[in-house]
Scaffold this motif. Structure first.
Motif, PDB file in Angstrom:
ATOM      1  N   PRO A 395      43.728  43.896  30.471  1.00 15.00           N
ATOM      2  CA  PRO A 395      43.564  44.103  31.910  1.00 15.00           C
ATOM      3  C   PRO A 395      43.876  42.826  32.705  1.00 15.00           C
ATOM      4  CG  PRO A 395      41.544  44.635  30.702  1.00 15.00           C
ATOM      5  CD  PRO A 395      42.458  43.950  29.757  1.00 15.00           C
ATOM      6  N   VAL A 396      43.763  41.670  32.059  1.00 11.46           N
ATOM      7  CA  VAL A 396      44.083  40.402  32.731  1.00 11.46           C
ATOM      8  C   VAL A 396      45.498  40.014  32.318  1.00 11.46           C
ATOM      9  CG1 VAL A 396      43.439  37.986  33.021  1.00 11.46           C
ATOM     10  CG2 VAL A 396      41.670  39.711  32.604  1.00 11.46           C
ATOM     11  N   ASN A 397      46.401  39.887  33.269  1.00 15.70           N
ATOM     12  CA  ASN A 397      47.760  39.502  32.897  1.00 15.70           C
ATOM     13  C   ASN A 397      47.889  37.975  32.852  1.00 15.70           C
ATOM     14  OD1 ASN A 397      48.454  38.511  35.478  1.00 15.70           O
ATOM     15  ND2 ASN A 397      48.966  40.589  36.187  1.00 15.70           N
ATOM     16  N   PRO A 398      48.957  37.481  32.245  1.00 13.97           N
ATOM     17  CA  PRO A 398      49.089  36.020  32.073  1.00 13.97           C
ATOM     18  C   PRO A 398      49.052  35.266  33.407  1.00 13.97           C
ATOM     19  CG  PRO A 398      50.726  37.159  30.747  1.00 13.97           C
ATOM     20  CD  PRO A 398      50.064  38.202  31.581  1.00 13.97           C
ATOM     21  N   ALA A 399      49.594  35.845  34.471  1.00 14.12           N
ATOM     22  CA  ALA A 399      49.595  35.155  35.771  1.00 14.12           C
ATOM     23  C   ALA A 399      48.162  35.005  36.275  1.00 14.12           C
ATOM     24  CB  ALA A 399      50.440  35.951  36.771  1.00 14.12           C
ATOM     25  N   ILE A 417      31.685  28.917  36.104  1.00 13.12           N
ATOM     26  CA  ILE A 417      32.084  29.904  37.115  1.00 13.12           C
ATOM     27  C   ILE A 417      33.398  30.565  36.685  1.00 13.12           C
ATOM     28  CG2 ILE A 417      32.935  30.139  39.489  1.00 13.12           C
ATOM     29  CD1 ILE A 417      30.055  29.792  39.653  1.00 13.12           C
ATOM     30  N   GLY A 418      34.244  29.775  36.012  1.00 11.58           N
ATOM     31  CA  GLY A 418      35.518  30.307  35.532  1.00 11.58           C
ATOM     32  C   GLY A 418      35.302  31.518  34.646  1.00 11.58           C
ATOM     33  N   LYS A 419      34.269  31.424  33.795  1.00 15.53           N
ATOM     34  CA  LYS A 419      33.980  32.556  32.901  1.00 15.53           C
ATOM     35  C   LYS A 419      33.530  33.782  33.699  1.00 15.53           C
ATOM     36  CE  LYS A 419      33.078  29.695  28.939  1.00 15.53           C
ATOM     37  NZ  LYS A 419      32.239  29.290  27.833  1.00 15.53           N
ATOM     38  N   GLU A 423      35.522  37.429  34.014  1.00 17.59           N
ATOM     39  CA  GLU A 423      34.909  38.745  33.806  1.00 17.59           C
ATOM     40  C   GLU A 423      35.194  39.662  35.001  1.00 17.59           C
ATOM     41  OE1 GLU A 423      33.695  39.798  31.044  1.00 17.59           O
ATOM     42  OE2 GLU A 423      33.123  41.754  31.849  1.00 17.59           O
ATOM     43  N   ILE A 424      35.157  39.080  36.217  1.00 23.18           N
ATOM     44  CA  ILE A 424      35.438  39.886  37.415  1.00 23.18           C
ATOM     45  C   ILE A 424      36.884  40.388  37.378  1.00 23.18           C
ATOM     46  CG2 ILE A 424      35.710  39.807  39.934  1.00 23.18           C
ATOM     47  CD1 ILE A 424      33.366  37.749  39.929  1.00 23.18           C
ATOM     48  N   VAL A 425      37.814  39.477  37.074  1.00 23.56           N
ATOM     49  CA  VAL A 425      39.227  39.865  37.037  1.00 23.56           C
ATOM     50  C   VAL A 425      39.445  40.888  35.929  1.00 23.56           C
ATOM     51  CG1 VAL A 425      41.587  39.033  36.675  1.00 23.56           C
ATOM     52  CG2 VAL A 425      39.978  37.651  37.984  1.00 23.56           C
ATOM     53  N   TYR A 426      38.748  40.696  34.806  1.00 23.56           N
ATOM     54  CA  TYR A 426      38.906  41.608  33.668  1.00 23.56           C
ATOM     55  C   TYR A 426      38.461  43.018  34.036  1.00 23.56           C
ATOM     56  CZ  TYR A 426      38.681  43.282  28.803  1.00 23.56           C
ATOM     57  OH  TYR A 426      38.875  43.971  27.636  1.00 23.56           O
ATOM     58  N   THR A 427      37.307  43.111  34.729  1.00 23.63           N
ATOM     59  CA  THR A 427      36.781  44.452  35.008  1.00 23.63           C
ATOM     60  C   THR A 427      37.309  45.049  36.307  1.00 23.63           C
ATOM     61  OG1 THR A 427      34.834  43.352  35.878  1.00 23.63           O
ATOM     62  CG2 THR A 427      34.643  44.304  33.675  1.00 23.63           C
ATOM     63  N   LYS A 434      41.893  34.541  45.624  1.00 22.97           N
ATOM     64  CA  LYS A 434      41.249  35.271  46.723  1.00 22.97           C
ATOM     65  C   LYS A 434      39.801  35.580  46.395  1.00 22.97           C
ATOM     66  CE  LYS A 434      44.929  37.663  49.161  1.00 22.97           C
ATOM     67  NZ  LYS A 434      45.804  38.789  48.883  1.00 22.97           N
ATOM     68  N   ILE A 435      39.566  36.007  45.151  1.00 22.00           N
ATOM     69  CA  ILE A 435      38.202  36.355  44.731  1.00 22.00           C
ATOM     70  C   ILE A 435      37.284  35.152  44.914  1.00 22.00           C
ATOM     71  CG2 ILE A 435      36.759  37.011  42.749  1.00 22.00           C
ATOM     72  CD1 ILE A 435      39.210  38.598  41.708  1.00 22.00           C
ATOM     73  N   VAL A 436      37.763  33.993  44.486  1.00 19.27           N
ATOM     74  CA  VAL A 436      36.967  32.767  44.584  1.00 19.27           C
ATOM     75  C   VAL A 436      36.587  32.479  46.028  1.00 19.27           C
ATOM     76  CG1 VAL A 436      37.185  30.265  44.402  1.00 19.27           C
ATOM     77  CG2 VAL A 436      37.740  31.692  42.454  1.00 19.27           C
ATOM     78  N   GLU A 437      37.552  32.650  46.925  1.00 20.91           N
ATOM     79  CA  GLU A 437      37.271  32.364  48.331  1.00 20.91           C
ATOM     80  C   GLU A 437      36.360  33.412  48.943  1.00 20.91           C
ATOM     81  OE1 GLU A 437      40.846  31.560  50.564  1.00 20.91           O
ATOM     82  OE2 GLU A 437      41.361  30.032  49.068  1.00 20.91           O
ATOM     83  N   GLU A 438      36.714  34.692  48.711  1.00 16.63           N
ATOM     84  CA  GLU A 438      35.934  35.773  49.314  1.00 16.63           C
ATOM     85  C   GLU A 438      34.486  35.784  48.848  1.00 16.63           C
ATOM     86  OE1 GLU A 438      39.751  38.760  49.747  1.00 16.63           O
ATOM     87  OE2 GLU A 438      38.133  39.252  48.356  1.00 16.63           O
ATOM     88  N   ARG A 439      34.252  35.419  47.590  1.00 10.17           N
ATOM     89  CA  ARG A 439      32.886  35.496  47.072  1.00 10.17           C
ATOM     90  C   ARG A 439      32.197  34.134  47.037  1.00 10.17           C
ATOM     91  NH1 ARG A 439      33.302  40.424  42.701  1.00 10.17           N
ATOM     92  NH2 ARG A 439      35.040  41.428  43.772  1.00 10.17           N
TER      93      ARG A 439
END
Lengths: 505, 95
Positions: A395-399, A417-419, A423-427, A434-439
């Motif tokens: 579900p997580v692509n190389p990019a 936090i990277g981990k 998990e967020i990107v995976y699920t 964007k996720i990092v900034e938004e959350r």
């Protein structure tokens, strides 16, 4: 560039008999199904699992008057395999008939290449751990037809025959007796399978029988093998037995182990090993003689009158050579030398070509080989394994993974936090940045904010402050409190420094 | 080269041709005659001569890797003495 890392040879396996020590000498003949759409000499499909006798052309069923016409792509695949094993390519080869009777062989002969194989001598480096590998010489590769399939358990009195596999192209890859133990034999098959899969000349599916091995085993006294190596004289070696048709690396190991002990018991008892063909029974864990068939093994080979010699041009071989992919040994050496990976990590990442491709795409994005290797091996592989998913189905692509690593590398987020982010990107998917900034997951490196947080914790815990001053190891407690209060976002290094400074340590 | 009776019996067995014991001497003699006749070729000196594989300058014909044949189970099984559920059914072969 160096095409493989430096290595030394492993010690041969020694088995202690009742009277003396014994060593093993092993050679393998691997049958690899050529990855092609159509058969070697007919236009029938090679698809596995089709309705019985539906992938059969009249020539496969040996109908009178039908003539074989060779599939040029199968020839190209054999040449490609030969080049991948650094072998000589024979510009002229020829087909012979191997004659025997069996219900799944309608022609009454198998078309093979006994006298003039298409590929000559090559080699495979079989890795046995970091810095240790066995160089196994390849004697030849020839093209031949597969037989059909007999099913014996569908009826008490009849055998059922399916000719779908009849005439499918096989490469028989024959090694020299350079393998010195059961583990090496399994590793040899594994390495060969890996190379074939990198080349795309065989899918390596052992379960479907697309890769299977005949294993020749003999025993000798320590020192005898070295004499054989010096002189090339086989009389220094023991009589060999051939264990037929193994399609599992685990069974190959078990069968060799059993067979060696069986031969040792015979010889130590004053008997002689009889050269014969044996079958391994995985349920009983033993090999059994197939002596009943021995008598029939007079194949009366002769040149196949239906086929002219196979002549290929050097230019055609050169064209194939120009499209060769980077092979596992070269890739591994490059990962170690250019990306600074350990040999172990490089082995893990190059084991399957899909893994290596994924990893390289991550490095291209993240720009850090070591960090990318850690993330791919520890986080990604671990997470995929938990879900029983293949890397091609990640579900997580190389990019995305590359972007996560870049955020850590640039200190925007902590490893911890990277981990969470992974998990967020995976699920959920999405763009890591964007996720990092938004959350609000960005790491606090602003010393002012951290200082304020440290002051707060110190002010609230005067007793702990006294204890920490007496015992500086307790400062870690403050660091933990501050990071916890920041929701994991405070940069641990900065917090450490500020806590130490504020406590006057 | 001469073929003895034992060799004739073995060759017949390998070819799955039933030859009654009393016919073996005659068969052995015939096979010997054929081989002797062909051995005359050994008198020709072929040192340095490339083996001729075709009387016309032909190259082995090749096909492209496309599925162009098959898909006719009924035709394949049509002449089978016994066929069941899409398989040829033959007397039990025990390994």
């Amino acid at each position: 560039m160096l095409d493989h890392l430096e290595f030394k040879a492993p010690e041969p396996k020694v088995i202690a008999g009742a009277k003396s020590d014994w060593e093993l000498v092993i050679g393998l003949e691997v049958h690899a199904q050529v990855a092609s759409k159509a058969k070697l000499f007919s236009g029938a499909s090679t698809t596995f699992g089709a309705e019985p006798n539906s992938n059969v052309a009249f020539v496969d069923a040996a109908m009178p008057g039908m003539l074989p016409v060779i599939n040029e792509f199968c020839v190209a695949q054999a040449v490609r395999t030969g080049l991948g094993l650094k072998a000589e390519i024979n510009l002229t080869s020829a087909f012979d008939r191997k004659n025997y009777f069996y219900p799944d062989l309608p022609q009454g002969y198998q078309i093979s290449q006994l006298y003039h194989p298409i590929v000559g001598e090559g080699e495979i480096i079989v890795d046995m751990g970091p810095g240790v590998a066995r160089r196994v010489r390849i004697e030849r590769i020839h093209l031949e037809q597969d037989a059909g399939k007999s099913i014996h358990d569908m009826d008490p009195h009849m055998s059922f025959v399916d000719l779908n596999r009849t005439g499918v192209a096989l490469m028989e890859i024959v090694s020299r007796p350079d393998i010195r133990g059961p583990e090496e034999a399994a590793a040899y098959v594994g390495k060969l399978r890996q190379i074939l899969r990198y080349l795309g000349t065989c899918d390596g599916n052992m379960q479907n029988g697309n890769l299977r091995a005949d294993v020749n085993v003999s025993i000798c006294q320590p020192g005898a093998y070295e004499k054989y190596q010096e002189t090339g004289d086989f009389s220094h070696l023991g009589t060999r037995c051939e264990i037929k048709n193994m399609n599992s690396m685990r069974f190959i190991q078990q069968a060799i182990e059993y067979e060696a002990r069986r031969q040792i018991a015979i010889v130590e008892d004053g008997g002689e090993v009889v050269q014969e063909t044996r079958l391994y029974d995985p349920d009983k864990g033993e090999t059994r003689s197939m002596r009943s068939k021995e008598e029939a093994h007079d194949y009366r080979y002769f040149p196949c009158p239906d086929l002219l010699p196979l002549e290929i041009e050097q230019a055609w071989v050169d064209d194939i050579a120009a499209t060769m992919p980077e092979l596992p040994d070269e890739k591994k050496a490059r990962f170690v030398k250019e990306l600074g990976l350990s040999e172990y990590d490089a082995s893990v990442l190059t084991a399957e070509v899909e893994n290596a491709d994924y990893f390289e795409a991550v490095v291209a994005e993240a720009g850090d080989g070591k960090l990318a290797a850690n993330w791919v091996i520890n986080e990604l592989f671990g997470r995929l394994k938990k879900d029983d998913r293949a890397i091609t189905d990640s579900p997580v692509n190389p990019a995305q993974l590359g972007a996560i690593i870049k955020l850590i590398k640039s200190d925007k987020i902590s490893g911890k936090i990277g981990k969470d982010l992974f998990e967020i990107v995976y699920t959920e998917g999405g763009d890591p940045e964007k996720i990092v900034e938004e959350r609000g997951m960005i790491q606090v490196t602003d010393t002012g904010a951290i200082e304020a947080a440290v002051d707060e914790v110190i002010a609230a815990n005067p007793e702990q402050v006294e204890k920490a001053k007496a015992n500086p190891k307790l400062a870690g407690w403050f660091v933990g409190q501050v990071i916890k209060a920041s929701g994991g976002k405070a940069n641990p290094k900065a917090v450490n420094e500020i806590v130490a400074q504020k406590l006057g340590l | 080269m001469s073929i003895d009776i034992d060799t004739a019996r073995k060759v017949a067995h390998l070819a799955r041709i039933r030859v009654p014991e009393e016919h073996l001497p005659e068969l052995a003699q015939e096979l010997s005659n054929i081989l002797t006749f062909m051995e005359q070729l050994n008198e020709v000196d072929v040192e340095g001569v490339e083996p001729m594989t075709s009387v016309t300058p032909m190259r082995l014909k090749r096909r492209v890797d496309e599925v162009t044949d098959g898909g006719y189970q009924d035709k394949i099984l049509k002449n089978a003495p016994d066929a069941r559920e899409g398989f040829f059914a033959v007397p039990k072969v025990v390994e």
